[in-house]
Design a protein around this motif. Structure first.
Motif, short mmCIF file in Angstrom:
data_model
loop_
_atom_site.label_atom_id
_atom_site.label_comp_id
_atom_site.label_asym_id
_atom_site.label_seq_id
_atom_site.Cartn_x
_atom_site.Cartn_y
_atom_site.Cartn_z
N GLY A 59 -46.75 22.65 51.67
CA GLY A 59 -46.68 23.59 50.45
C GLY A 59 -46.86 22.62 49.39
O GLY A 59 -48.05 21.79 49.37
N ASN A 60 -46.28 22.73 48.33
CA ASN A 60 -46.53 22.07 47.25
C ASN A 60 -45.74 21.12 46.61
O ASN A 60 -45.82 20.43 45.90
CB ASN A 60 -46.51 23.16 45.87
N GLU A 61 -44.87 20.61 47.97
CA GLU A 61 -43.89 19.40 47.89
C GLU A 61 -44.19 18.32 48.86
O GLU A 61 -44.79 18.64 49.84
CB GLU A 61 -42.56 19.88 48.08
N PHE A 62 -44.12 17.06 48.41
CA PHE A 62 -44.05 15.90 49.26
C PHE A 62 -42.64 15.54 49.75
O PHE A 62 -41.70 15.62 49.15
CB PHE A 62 -44.43 14.85 48.49
N TYR A 63 -42.57 15.09 51.08
CA TYR A 63 -41.40 14.88 51.91
C TYR A 63 -41.81 13.57 52.78
O TYR A 63 -42.67 13.33 53.35
CB TYR A 63 -40.98 15.88 52.62
N LYS A 64 -40.52 12.71 52.64
CA LYS A 64 -40.54 11.44 53.55
C LYS A 64 -40.77 11.78 55.06
O LYS A 64 -40.22 12.62 55.49
CB LYS A 64 -39.39 10.85 53.12
N THR A 65 -41.70 10.88 55.38
CA THR A 65 -41.99 11.33 56.96
C THR A 65 -40.87 10.43 57.70
O THR A 65 -40.53 9.39 57.29
CB THR A 65 -43.27 10.80 57.31
N PRO A 66 -40.57 10.77 58.99
CA PRO A 66 -39.54 10.37 59.64
C PRO A 66 -40.23 8.81 60.04
O PRO A 66 -41.19 8.54 60.13
CB PRO A 66 -39.31 11.06 60.70
N GLN A 67 -39.16 8.20 60.61
CA GLN A 67 -39.44 6.80 61.14
C GLN A 67 -40.28 6.57 62.36
O GLN A 67 -41.10 5.74 62.65
CB GLN A 67 -38.23 5.90 61.43
N ILE A 68 -40.28 7.75 63.24
CA ILE A 68 -40.90 8.03 64.30
C ILE A 68 -41.69 9.13 64.19
O ILE A 68 -41.04 10.30 64.28
CB ILE A 68 -40.23 7.97 65.85
N GLU A 69 -43.09 9.18 63.91
CA GLU A 69 -43.95 10.40 63.54
C GLU A 69 -44.60 10.99 64.71
O GLU A 69 -45.27 10.20 65.33
CB GLU A 69 -44.68 10.04 62.42
N LEU A 70 -44.44 12.29 65.08
CA LEU A 70 -45.17 12.74 66.00
C LEU A 70 -45.94 13.91 65.25
O LEU A 70 -45.78 14.86 64.39
CB LEU A 70 -44.41 13.82 66.92
#
Length: 270
Positions: free
Chosen positions: A56-67
């Motif tokens: 959406g309009n927000e940024f979120y930290k991605t996980p350590q193991i990204e799929l």
């Protein structure tokens, strides 16, 4: 920035497009846009840097193991700190060999692989962190993937059929008649749609559009053709349709894209 690609072993070559390592020694923060590629990825973050992606309009930290599921529209990302990332890039169809879910559930988002595979993903990440040797890391990844592949044998015939269909589409980016493609493979257009959607996360028409878009990026990178010729070579009826699709995947017109090629997308064109 340092970006290296590694070929898979012979046994995994039909399933893995390549592995890659991305390293950044700079603490400079930057923002970028990731475009649809038609392929899914798994990325192991092995450094201290932080990535964020937009929802959406927000940024979120991605996980350590990204799929990474299928990206069907521009996805904004942010980078902070120094990175060491080890990635697996699947072919469009081949992620279905390694994940039991219908692939479409991962579309347009970055999922924590731990939530999908559970403790084996956590153990694999720990093993990759324990060694700094690139070849050893690839060896560890391959051992994990081969075990997953052995467990997927019941799905081979179905996914192999999808691979053959997608290959026929990729060979001719100008082929727009999916009814003709279905006929060549002895199935109905309806079944072709269902088969591809379940095993790639994309409808046949979406795959075709992304395939043509990726082909157009390669032609644009050569910088020796007018946009009218690129549109024609990619199977568009006219330049306006080409520009419309290009903007839907990048947020930019082709001319604006040429003036603003970003660091991440420069790497992806290699």
């Amino acid at each position: 920035m340092n970006f290296k690609q590694f070929a898979p072993s012979n046994i995994l070559m039909p399933y893995i497009k390549h592995y890659y390592i991305f390293e950044s020694d700079s603490d400079i923060e930057f923002e970028d846009i990731v475009f649809p590629s038609g392929d899914m990825e798994v990325i192991f973050n092995l450094g201290n840097g932080v990535w964020e992606s937009s929802v959406g309009n927000e940024f979120y930290k991605t996980p350590q193991i990204e799929l990474w599921g299928q990206i069907t529209k521009p996805l904004a990302i942010k980078s902070k700190g120094k990175h060491t990332m080890l990635g697996i890039k699947f072919f469009t169809h081949s992620a279905a060999y390694f994940f039991n879910d219908e692939i479409g559930v991962f579309n347009d988002r970055i999922t924590d692989l731990y939530d999908v595979l559970g403790n084996p993903a956590k153990i694999l990440h720990a093993q990759l962190l324990e060694t700094k040797d690139q070849d050893k890391r690839i060896e560890i990844l391959e051992g994990f993937l081969i075990k997953k592949l052995i467990g997927a044998q019941k799905r081979f015939a179905r996914i192999d059929k999808v691979a053959h269909i997608l290959m026929s589409i990729k060979k001719n980016p100008a082929e727009n008649n999916l009814g003709n493609i279905a006929s060549k493979h002895g199935i109905t257009p309806r079944y072709l749609h269902k088969l591809i959607l379940q095993n790639t996360g994309l409808s046949p028409s979406s795959f075709n559009k992304i395939n043509r878009f990726q082909f157009s990026l390669k032609l644009i990178a050569k910088n020796n053709l007018p946009f009218t010729a690129i549109a024609y070579n990619c199977g568009y009826f006219d330049q306006s349709h080409f520009i419309r699709d290009f903007k839907s995947f990048t947020g930019l017109t082709p001319s604006a894209y040429m003036e603003n090629i970003t660091p991440v997308n420069q790497l992806l064109l290699q």
